[in-house]
Design an enzyme around this catalytic site. Structure first.
Site, PDB file in Angstrom:
ATOM      1  N   ASP A 163       5.183  -1.387  19.622  1.00  0.00           N
ATOM      2  CA  ASP A 163       4.691  -0.159  19.014  1.00  0.00           C
ATOM      3  C   ASP A 163       5.609   1.016  19.352  1.00  0.00           C
ATOM      4  O   ASP A 163       6.402   0.955  20.296  1.00  0.00           O
ATOM      5  CB  ASP A 163       3.277   0.147  19.508  1.00  0.00           C
ATOM      6  CG  ASP A 163       2.224  -0.691  18.797  1.00  0.00           C
ATOM      7  OD1 ASP A 163       2.548  -1.276  17.756  1.00  0.00           O
ATOM      8  OD2 ASP A 163       1.088  -0.762  19.298  1.00  0.00           O
TER       9      ASP A 163
ATOM     10  N   LYS B 213       3.786   2.816  13.854  1.00  0.00           N
ATOM     11  CA  LYS B 213       2.376   3.196  13.890  1.00  0.00           C
ATOM     12  C   LYS B 213       2.080   4.278  14.917  1.00  0.00           C
ATOM     13  O   LYS B 213       1.423   4.071  15.912  1.00  0.00           O
ATOM     14  CB  LYS B 213       1.473   2.000  14.148  1.00  0.00           C
ATOM     15  CG  LYS B 213       1.452   1.002  13.036  1.00  0.00           C
ATOM     16  CD  LYS B 213       0.092   0.869  12.423  1.00  0.00           C
ATOM     17  CE  LYS B 213      -0.992   0.511  13.377  1.00  0.00           C
ATOM     18  NZ  LYS B 213      -0.799  -0.773  13.993  1.00  0.00           N
TER      19      LYS B 213
ATOM     20  N   GLY C  46      -0.752   0.707  26.278  1.00  0.00           N
ATOM     21  CA  GLY C  46      -2.053   0.613  26.944  1.00  0.00           C
ATOM     22  C   GLY C  46      -2.547  -0.810  27.016  1.00  0.00           C
ATOM     23  O   GLY C  46      -1.829  -1.711  27.453  1.00  0.00           O
ATOM     24  N   ASP C  47      -3.776  -1.023  26.574  1.00  0.00           N
ATOM     25  CA  ASP C  47      -4.387  -2.355  26.552  1.00  0.00           C
ATOM     26  C   ASP C  47      -4.553  -2.791  25.103  1.00  0.00           C
ATOM     27  O   ASP C  47      -5.005  -2.005  24.258  1.00  0.00           O
ATOM     28  CB  ASP C  47      -5.751  -2.314  27.254  1.00  0.00           C
ATOM     29  CG  ASP C  47      -6.387  -3.690  27.333  1.00  0.00           C
ATOM     30  OD1 ASP C  47      -6.312  -4.309  28.396  1.00  0.00           O
ATOM     31  OD2 ASP C  47      -6.957  -4.144  26.312  1.00  0.00           O
TER      32      ASP C  47
ATOM     33  N   MET D  12      -6.303  10.182  21.590  1.00  0.00           N
ATOM     34  CA  MET D  12      -5.721  10.738  20.349  1.00  0.00           C
ATOM     35  C   MET D  12      -6.576  11.866  19.781  1.00  0.00           C
ATOM     36  O   MET D  12      -6.841  11.921  18.580  1.00  0.00           O
ATOM     37  CB  MET D  12      -5.571   9.618  19.298  1.00  0.00           C
ATOM     38  CG  MET D  12      -4.700   8.459  19.771  1.00  0.00           C
ATOM     39  SD  MET D  12      -4.749   7.032  18.672  1.00  0.00           S
ATOM     40  CE  MET D  12      -6.366   6.319  19.075  1.00  0.00           C
TER      41      MET D  12
END
Length: 482
Positions: free
Chosen positions: A259, A281, A313-314, A394
């Site tokens: 990402d 993304k 992150g996860d 976000m």
């Protein structure tokens, strides 16, 4: 004072590493205290017959030896006690006594090590990574034992705890592989897949029966390699927060699909020759749609590639892993999920903030600010009002709407708020305030990194020494812009 003049010529080893056979042979340790205990513990990892010679062993040595079935010869040292030894350790802690043991061992033509006295040693004991029957030994010729231990720790992290079991399983297949597979590419391909593919994953999971089945199938198929995708959490940004399993998979990957928010330092922890594909993304800049990413993973899996889908992150927290797993399942491609440190935990750690606090908050909500954009208040808003800690991902661009909706729902405007930009990274910035101050976050045009907002009464227990008040930060920015 001596001067250090490194040569430009290739360095040569003064001590050449070997592995000595000690199974069933006597190894003697002479000493009473910590030095003798350290060497006894080290050699207890082998199948040697240990003999500790100490007329007056210290309590810790005596207790450890008794608990681990190691014999202590409780008499004064004499050379005859070395006669049948394969190796000898002089570990008395006294120069004269160690030198005497060394002289006696050499007269009997027995290799000897004097602890912390490299000038007296015939051999050096390495820092050892033990995955029996696999062993990795690190030596510095006595020049830097602490350095050797540091290297050992790094290698230990890289190797699966089940590597020894996998090696034993490999030994049981060696004859069959030599009979059924020709030398060269086919045999190398089989062993590479054996040690890094589904068989290895089953061993790591403790499922030996499945490991044997997959190894046998691999042998029948002459080493044909099936594709596999690992959905891996890259963590919040700092590369040293990557899990050990994630690092191992990156080192084995043929392809890394990452990402946009995953830092280059994390991607670089993968194999140098791995293909890298940016899946993009992030807000306003989508290089691939989710359906395109799903199709890419399926295509790579069908091509027999070992893929790491690296997510910030996860993978299971706002990472759209559900859609990717469904696509892989439908395509019949094996996959696994490796958790990562999610941004909420990293932000809380940056603030030294207890996400749950006894008597204050006993529950948590993970959400995105976009959950509050609809006409209906989401179910979790009631939890926030009842005292849950809310972590908003976000949410910078709609911070005002988040604050407005929560206050309208009944959450006090004085509820504590913590905000972190670039959680876990050196470039992180910390801000604090109240829910009433949160709209100012939306006006902060200087915040270009990912922002995490934590709301709730538990936030009051954070350490605000390194953070800036939200309203002060906004006033300062407005003054600069004028």
């Amino acid at each position: 004072m001596s001067t250090f003049n490194p040569s430009i010529a290739p360095a040569r080893l003064n001590a050449f590493p070997i592995f000595a056979k000690v199974e069933g042979r006597v190894v003697v340790i002479v000493g009473d205290g910590d030095e003798a205990l350290a060497k006894t513990r080290l050699m207890a990892q082998s199948s040697a017959e240990l003999r500790v010679i100490s007329a007056a062993p210290e309590a810790e040595l005596a207790d450890w030896a008794e608990a681990n079935g190691v014999a202590i010869v409780r008499q004064a040292y004499e050379p005859a006690l070395l006669t049948d030894a394969a190796l000898v350790f002089a570990a008395t802690g006294e120069l004269d006594r160690d030198a005497a043991v060394v002289a006696d061992a050499r007269s009997l033509k027995i290799a000897v090590n004097a602890v912390d006295r490299p000038e007296l040693c015939d051999f050096f004991t390495p820092a050892l990574v033990n995955r029996a029957p696999v062993a990795v030994a690190i030596g510095t010729e006595g020049a830097g034992p602490v350095l050797a231990q540091m290297i050992r720790a790094r290698i230990d992290q890289m190797l699966s705890p089940q590597l020894g079991v996998l090696a034993q399983l490999a030994a049981s297949y060696r004859d069959a592989v030599e009979k059924l597979l020709p030398k060269g590419v086919a045999r190398r391909r089989f062993w590479k897949e054996f040690f890094t593919g589904e068989t290895a994953r089953n061993v790591d999971a403790g499922d030996l029966s499945s490991a044997r089945r997959t190894a046998s199938r691999l042998l029948r198929e002459r080493g044909a390699v099936p594709g596999h995708v690992a959905l891996v959490g890259a963590g919040p940004g700092a590369e040293d927060l990557l899990t050990l399993r994630a690092h191992r998979l990156l080192m084995e990957a043929d392809v890394i699909v990452h990402d946009a928010l995953v830092p280059e330092a994390v991607i670089a922890m993968g194999r140098r020759d791995a293909e890298r594909i940016a899946a993009g993304k992030r807000k306003g800049c989508h290089s691939k749609t989710q359906s395109e990413i799903n199709a890419l993973l399926v295509e790579l899996g069908h091509a027999g590639k070992r893929v790491v889908r690296l997510k910030s992150g996860d993978p299971l927290v706002f990472g759209r892993a559900g859609e990717e797993m469904a696509a892989l399942r439908d395509a019949g491609i094996s996959y696994e999920v490796v958790p990562g440190v999610t941004a909420a935990f990293a932000a809380a750690a940056d603030f030294e903030l207890p996400l749950t606090l006894r008597g204050v908050s006993s529950s948590m909500v993970f959400t995105t600010g976009h959950d509050l954009k609809g006409a209906t208040l989401p179910d979790w808003a009631r939890l926030a009002i009842d005292g849950a800690t809310v972590a908003v991902y976000m949410g910078r661009s709609i911070a005002a709407e988040v604050a407005e909706r929560l206050i309208a729902a009944g959450l006090s405007p004085d509820t504590a708020v913590a905000v972190v930009e670039n959680a876990s990274l050196k470039s992180k910035r910390l801000f604090h305030g109240t829910l009433a101050d949160l709209p100012s976050l939306q006006e902060r045009t200087d915040l270009t990194g990912p922002v995490m907002t934590i709301i709730g009464d538990a936030v009051a227990g954070a350490n605000f020494d390194r953070s800036t008040a939200l309203y002060r930060a906004l006033a300062f920015q407005e003054e600069i812009s004028r």
